[in-house]
Design a protein around this motif. Sequence first.
Motif, PDB file in Angstrom:
ATOM      1  N   ARG A 275       0.993  10.272 -55.815  1.00  0.00           N
ATOM      2  CA  ARG A 275       1.148  11.568 -56.464  1.00  0.00           C
ATOM      3  C   ARG A 275       1.798  12.539 -55.483  1.00  0.00           C
ATOM      4  O   ARG A 275       1.353  12.679 -54.341  1.00  0.00           O
ATOM      5  CB  ARG A 275      -0.198  12.128 -56.917  1.00  0.00           C
ATOM      6  CG  ARG A 275      -0.107  13.477 -57.632  1.00  0.00           C
ATOM      7  CD  ARG A 275      -1.498  13.985 -58.009  1.00  0.00           C
ATOM      8  NE  ARG A 275      -1.422  15.247 -58.734  1.00  0.00           N
ATOM      9  CZ  ARG A 275      -1.378  16.435 -58.143  1.00  0.00           C
ATOM     10  NH1 ARG A 275      -1.388  16.522 -56.824  1.00  0.00           N
ATOM     11  NH2 ARG A 275      -1.318  17.540 -58.881  1.00  0.00           N
ATOM     12  N   PHE A 276       2.880  13.205 -55.944  1.00  0.00           N
ATOM     13  CA  PHE A 276       3.580  14.182 -55.138  1.00  0.00           C
ATOM     14  C   PHE A 276       3.529  15.543 -55.832  1.00  0.00           C
ATOM     15  O   PHE A 276       3.718  15.638 -57.041  1.00  0.00           O
ATOM     16  CB  PHE A 276       5.045  13.784 -54.943  1.00  0.00           C
ATOM     17  CG  PHE A 276       5.233  12.522 -54.151  1.00  0.00           C
ATOM     18  CD1 PHE A 276       5.371  12.566 -52.774  1.00  0.00           C
ATOM     19  CD2 PHE A 276       5.284  11.296 -54.784  1.00  0.00           C
ATOM     20  CE1 PHE A 276       5.553  11.412 -52.050  1.00  0.00           C
ATOM     21  CE2 PHE A 276       5.462  10.128 -54.067  1.00  0.00           C
ATOM     22  CZ  PHE A 276       5.600  10.189 -52.695  1.00  0.00           C
ATOM     23  N   LYS A 277       3.270  16.581 -55.052  1.00  0.00           N
ATOM     24  CA  LYS A 277       3.303  17.936 -55.561  1.00  0.00           C
ATOM     25  C   LYS A 277       3.784  18.835 -54.428  1.00  0.00           C
ATOM     26  O   LYS A 277       3.020  19.178 -53.520  1.00  0.00           O
ATOM     27  CB  LYS A 277       1.931  18.385 -56.054  1.00  0.00           C
ATOM     28  CG  LYS A 277       1.947  19.763 -56.705  1.00  0.00           C
ATOM     29  CD  LYS A 277       0.572  20.150 -57.228  1.00  0.00           C
ATOM     30  CE  LYS A 277       0.598  21.517 -57.902  1.00  0.00           C
ATOM     31  NZ  LYS A 277      -0.741  21.917 -58.390  1.00  0.00           N
ATOM     32  N   GLY A 278       5.078  19.187 -54.482  1.00  0.00           N
ATOM     33  CA  GLY A 278       5.646  19.946 -53.385  1.00  0.00           C
ATOM     34  C   GLY A 278       5.637  19.116 -52.119  1.00  0.00           C
ATOM     35  O   GLY A 278       6.114  17.983 -52.077  1.00  0.00           O
ATOM     36  N   SER A 279       5.077  19.673 -51.061  1.00  0.00           N
ATOM     37  CA  SER A 279       4.983  18.948 -49.800  1.00  0.00           C
ATOM     38  C   SER A 279       3.735  18.074 -49.727  1.00  0.00           C
ATOM     39  O   SER A 279       3.546  17.330 -48.762  1.00  0.00           O
ATOM     40  CB  SER A 279       4.963  19.940 -48.627  1.00  0.00           C
ATOM     41  OG  SER A 279       3.833  20.810 -48.725  1.00  0.00           O
ATOM     42  N   GLN A 280       2.909  18.130 -50.740  1.00  0.00           N
ATOM     43  CA  GLN A 280       1.656  17.378 -50.735  1.00  0.00           C
ATOM     44  C   GLN A 280       1.864  15.965 -51.292  1.00  0.00           C
ATOM     45  O   GLN A 280       2.535  15.782 -52.296  1.00  0.00           O
ATOM     46  CB  GLN A 280       0.597  18.097 -51.564  1.00  0.00           C
ATOM     47  CG  GLN A 280      -0.775  17.443 -51.515  1.00  0.00           C
ATOM     48  CD  GLN A 280      -1.754  18.116 -52.449  1.00  0.00           C
ATOM     49  OE1 GLN A 280      -1.932  17.719 -53.587  1.00  0.00           O
ATOM     50  NE2 GLN A 280      -2.377  19.201 -51.952  1.00  0.00           N
ATOM     51  N   LYS A 281       1.274  15.004 -50.640  1.00  0.00           N
ATOM     52  CA  LYS A 281       1.372  13.627 -51.088  1.00  0.00           C
ATOM     53  C   LYS A 281      -0.019  12.985 -51.012  1.00  0.00           C
ATOM     54  O   LYS A 281      -0.712  13.091 -50.002  1.00  0.00           O
ATOM     55  CB  LYS A 281       2.339  12.832 -50.221  1.00  0.00           C
ATOM     56  CG  LYS A 281       2.429  11.362 -50.606  1.00  0.00           C
ATOM     57  CD  LYS A 281       3.347  10.597 -49.676  1.00  0.00           C
ATOM     58  CE  LYS A 281       3.382   9.124 -50.042  1.00  0.00           C
ATOM     59  NZ  LYS A 281       4.231   8.344 -49.122  1.00  0.00           N
ATOM     60  N   ILE A 282      -0.387  12.284 -52.092  1.00  0.00           N
ATOM     61  CA  ILE A 282      -1.656  11.560 -52.143  1.00  0.00           C
ATOM     62  C   ILE A 282      -1.365  10.130 -52.601  1.00  0.00           C
ATOM     63  O   ILE A 282      -0.654   9.923 -53.581  1.00  0.00           O
ATOM     64  CB  ILE A 282      -2.663  12.227 -53.096  1.00  0.00           C
ATOM     65  CG1 ILE A 282      -2.976  13.647 -52.630  1.00  0.00           C
ATOM     66  CG2 ILE A 282      -3.933  11.405 -53.205  1.00  0.00           C
ATOM     67  CD1 ILE A 282      -3.864  14.415 -53.583  1.00  0.00           C
ATOM     68  N   SER A 283      -1.889   9.150 -51.894  1.00  0.00           N
ATOM     69  CA  SER A 283      -1.712   7.749 -52.261  1.00  0.00           C
ATOM     70  C   SER A 283      -3.046   7.033 -52.199  1.00  0.00           C
ATOM     71  O   SER A 283      -3.870   7.289 -51.311  1.00  0.00           O
ATOM     72  CB  SER A 283      -0.722   7.058 -51.314  1.00  0.00           C
ATOM     73  OG  SER A 283       0.553   7.645 -51.395  1.00  0.00           O
ATOM     74  N   ILE A 284      -3.244   6.132 -53.148  1.00  0.00           N
ATOM     75  CA  ILE A 284      -4.439   5.276 -53.184  1.00  0.00           C
ATOM     76  C   ILE A 284      -3.957   3.839 -53.326  1.00  0.00           C
ATOM     77  O   ILE A 284      -3.078   3.548 -54.145  1.00  0.00           O
ATOM     78  CB  ILE A 284      -5.365   5.648 -54.352  1.00  0.00           C
ATOM     79  CG1 ILE A 284      -5.870   7.092 -54.192  1.00  0.00           C
ATOM     80  CG2 ILE A 284      -6.532   4.676 -54.434  1.00  0.00           C
ATOM     81  CD1 ILE A 284      -6.674   7.586 -55.381  1.00  0.00           C
ATOM     82  N   PHE A 285      -4.543   2.960 -52.544  1.00  0.00           N
ATOM     83  CA  PHE A 285      -4.100   1.573 -52.540  1.00  0.00           C
ATOM     84  C   PHE A 285      -5.317   0.654 -52.430  1.00  0.00           C
ATOM     85  O   PHE A 285      -6.257   0.939 -51.686  1.00  0.00           O
ATOM     86  CB  PHE A 285      -3.160   1.322 -51.359  1.00  0.00           C
ATOM     87  CG  PHE A 285      -2.782  -0.117 -51.157  1.00  0.00           C
ATOM     88  CD1 PHE A 285      -1.799  -0.702 -51.927  1.00  0.00           C
ATOM     89  CD2 PHE A 285      -3.411  -0.876 -50.189  1.00  0.00           C
ATOM     90  CE1 PHE A 285      -1.434  -2.024 -51.744  1.00  0.00           C
ATOM     91  CE2 PHE A 285      -3.066  -2.193 -49.989  1.00  0.00           C
ATOM     92  CZ  PHE A 285      -2.074  -2.776 -50.777  1.00  0.00           C
TER      93      PHE A 285
END
Length: 931
Positions: A275-285
């Motif tokens: 998930r990307f929102k502006g400069s923010q990035k979240i990843s789940i694996f």
Amino acid sequence: MMKLIGKLTVVLAIICANSISFGQDMIVTGTVYDSTGVKPVENAMVMAVRMKDSLLLGFTRTDDQGYFDLSQFEIDTFSLVIDHPSFDDKTYYMFGHAENAEINIPAVRLAGKSQEIEEVVIYANSEPMFYRGDTLIYIADSFATHEGAVAEDLLKKLPGIKVDSDGKITMGGEEISQVLVDGDEFFGTDPTVATKNLGADGIEQVQVYEIQNEDGIGGDDETIQVLDLKLKDDAKKGYFGRVSGASDFALSSALNGNEYDFGDSFFEGEILLNRFKGSQKISIFALTTNTPRSNFALGDMSKFGLQNEDGANGRWWEDNTQNTSGVPATLKAGFYFSDKIGKKKGTKIGFNYSYYNTRLDATSASRSQYFLTDTSYISDDSTSNFTASQSHRINFSLESKLDSLTTLTIKPSFRYDMADTRSSEINNYFDLNGNQTIGSSILSDDDSKGYQLNGRAVLNRKFKKRKRELEVRYDYRVTNNQTSGTFNSGTQYYSTFLLDTLTDQEKTNNNSSHSHYGSATYIEPIGERFKLEFEYLYQYGFNDQDKKTFDFSSSSLIYDSLRTDLSNEFETIKNQHRGGIRLMFDLKKHSFSLGARVRNIDLANRNLITGLDVNQNITNILPRFRYKYQEGRGKRFSIEYHATSDQPSINDLQPVVDNSQPNRIQEGNPNLKPNYNHVIEVNFRNFNILSNRFMWAGANFTISNNSFADSTIYDSYGRTYSKTINVDGNMFGWAYAGIYLPFLERKIGLQPQVSASYFRNTNFISGLENVTTNYGITPELEIDFNLLRDSLTIEVDAKFTYNNAISSLNNIATPSTIQSYGAGFEWVLPHGFKIGVDGAYTKNSQSGVGYDTEFFILNAEVSKRFLKTQNLEIALIGNDIFNQNINARREVNGNVITDYRTTIISRYFLLKATFRFNNRKTREDDFSGMH
């Protein structure tokens, strides 16, 4: 088996020949002039870009008469772009047809470069690969990949980059040590998480460059190669992900003759969410599997209680491709977060957590022959190991620009490991007549746990004077590991009057360490071309090892009898001072640096049980030199020399016998000195941007004095007693070279390469010097085809390895060869179908009786996509369809030749379903099932 390989190769050749013979190509010619229409324009770039997907179909440059000939690409609708730095570019739109396949533009006039008031038009580099400074950049869209390709598939298309079956990446023969995504680590240091899961269609550039090894302390010279995947802007918006699951429903067990039981089923499961929102990035694996994709990493051997296996002729070692032997099962899961904070977004933070739960059940057998001056022994060993481990890993990073000239970077990390290891081993020794002399068995059960805390803080300050710079750095490293378990062994003697022996013991090993490093590096420019670098480092370190061995008491029925001869409590205090100076020179094409470091290390070692002190004070001068030549954006040459020195470990120094392998006793040597190594490295790369050819070559040569080597004594039964000693004259040499040659507008790629190695190692056998020299050479040829508008990819490779080890003690040579031939194809068909097949034939010579290593591995996959977006894929996967996979190999160590055979996973079939999703509700092509 060779007939089958031959048939497969013929089929692939026919497919390739038909595709080339019957495909009609476009031919576009013309002459480029300046705005006058009289003066030809030399070296203008001419490109054909397909309209529907912006894929680069071909490119060339004009000659000194302004003429160009762009051909050998399939008929299509495309834009013809003519570009030169001194002129505005010009674009023609072409509609290719079988009756309009040859087009000539007699005169192309380029207008002068335009520039509007208060506005500068900046054009991006349109070449498929180029250098920007020391960074090699590939434009991802210039290299065609199939639908659903991931980053790994894209990397395999890039000239000079090679990805092996384990996901290991090399660039021009040099290993890529780190894979980044937009400059950041993606789920820690596991590169396969990014390369096997990120979609190729979301990557804008692939960048390769060198950085200082962050694991090096305080300005260490070592650099590493980094591969950085730069994502497209639209790949950084919203969310995308994938969920997949696969099982054979116990079918593979039934086919292989095992009981039909769902407990024997092979399975894979995976989830990835970004998930990307502006400069923010979240990843789940998350990944769970019991197939070879488990990729059990035995680099954590000391934490997982595998010391016994390490002592058995060194079967496990770092980066050994055989480490995945056995039957594994793994659960990997992780969470990644990064963002920029502050009013001006000047601070970047990153956090990731990973959890590993791994099991490995490995059963192996080996047969070793020991050659001495007057006799020989043979040992048959069988080993069974079961290891269950868990690991929690946390990484945090903060990078903040305190002002326009000052940057602060903080990177702490924490890791906690737990493991339970149960192992059993049977050793049988025989004389030359085949009569058994000794039979022994070993059982051990160990529980271990430990943590590791690392961190660094770096303050970098630049000044108004150009090139003046100051860096202050602090590093720390804290470890604590605890292992406890039982050890049982029994030895039976044949044809002698010696009594059989039994051992029943409890062993504990608690060790900890903490090290602190403080360093400062200052660079002062001298004129335009010269710089002086000054550095200072101080280290304080403390190590503590507490090993206890207790015999079982028959009276109290507990382990309460301390064996002081097998116990050790050891402390080490280390103080290091290191100062250095280096002169650096930079010209347009040339740069060099010359300097030296002076280092003093004071070691205070104390055995708290015996009261023995082992103190060492060593002063070294470590010179270093580097020269680099770079011409244009494609040609680079460098040569480097540096000296290194390593101290002996606590286990090598401690004068205490280790009986964890009762037939291979190891003891310490308090008189060990540090080694001193001379290292020379040479590297050459040459990209021809116009022809897309890539050449590389390199060499590494090391001469070592006071090297750490084994001194081994054999008793009359063949058992060994070893300790580490210093020897001079050890050498290691390695050289490699290769070239990538594209033909027919990269429809065919030819990559011949060769590597050669030389080892010279010294050890002592029963007091006599034994020098082992090992020569090796490996020529290799790879051919890849991209046909039918890149929907059909074919790969063929052949490799031959020759090694010959010669021992001076008995003048015995042990030559061996490995032949491997492989071929495969992947065909993307209409209506969402895809077929992939790959086969590999391997033949090892000189493998020993009963170790037949001639086998053929055939894998295949058939898949189909569903839904309007084709985001649902069903695939049938077959691994080792002929059920021939084995793991048998030979090793030569000094005067010992050992043949190994290990149980591994062979044939299995999987039915796999994969669903992709994104916020755009469109096709999500971020996965290739051919792993």
